[in-house]
Design a protein around this motif. Structure first.
Motif: not given
Length: 200
Positions: A136, A146-147, A150-151, A154, A167, A171, A173, A178
């Motif tokens: 971040k 960003r995708k 985020k993955e 996860k 998480y 939804d 971020f 975090i």
């Protein structure tokens, strides 16, 4: 002294001087050989890795990643600063990055000052490795999408389904979200929101 007051004085005196003294925390470094060495840490005005002095050293020596892999300093019984020598942004040489949270998932931060003295904060994470992944940032541009970040979050949370599900359900971020998720992962719930911020 009034004999009637003597028992009261004795109780107060005993209470004051029998309270266990709080253990004093000492600065320390961990060498690349795994040795923990108590020392005194001195920080440079403009940041960077500090210097350290031990009982056997007459002068302060600059901490370098080829000999030291970790340092921690204390102030008033609490952690003042902790950092570890890690790999970041594809570098082949370790550098010291400040630690935000410690546990199975390690979280780090880097604060940089740019044009017009605008500061940007970037968080990194690592799990079972000393190679950091950007997680971040407050900067306008990140080094990864960003995708993908985020993955990545996860992926490092998925072996604890209750944290992973939170998480996905929340939804969010944000920095706070975090921080809470990683704190929950590294500790035993329940906790108050953002309680981890009290750690450092």
């Amino acid at each position: 002294m009034n004999k009637n007051l003597y028992p009261i004085f004795l109780i107060i005196f005993t209470a004051i001087f029998t309270v266990p003294a709080k253990a004093q925390q000492h600065d320390f470094v961990i060498t690349n050989n795994g040795d923990t060495v108590q020392c005194k840490l001195k920080f440079a005005f403009f940041g960077g890795a500090p210097s350290y002095q031990t009982d056997t050293l007459g002068e302060f020596i600059k901490i370098k990643s080829d000999k030291i892999r970790y340092f921690r300093s204390f102030k008033d019984g609490k952690t003042r600063r902790a950092a570890k020598a890690v790999y970041i942004n594809g570098s082949k040489k370790r550098r010291f990055i400040d630690i935000v949270q410690e546990g199975e998932i390690m979280m780090y931060k880097m604060v940089q000052t740019g044009y017009n003295y605008v500061q940007t904060t970037t968080w990194y994470a690592a799990k079972g490795t000393d190679t950091l992944t950007e997680l971040k940032t407050s900067a306008i541009l990140a080094t990864t999408s960003r995708k993908s970040r985020k993955e990545f979050l996860k992926d490092i949370l998925k072996d604890k389904p209750e944290i992973y599900d939170k998480y996905v359900a929340d939804d969010s971020f944000s920095f706070a979200a975090i921080g809470d998720l990683i704190y929950l992962y590294n500790t035993t719930p329940p906790i108050k929101r953002s309680a981890w911020k009290l750690e450092y």
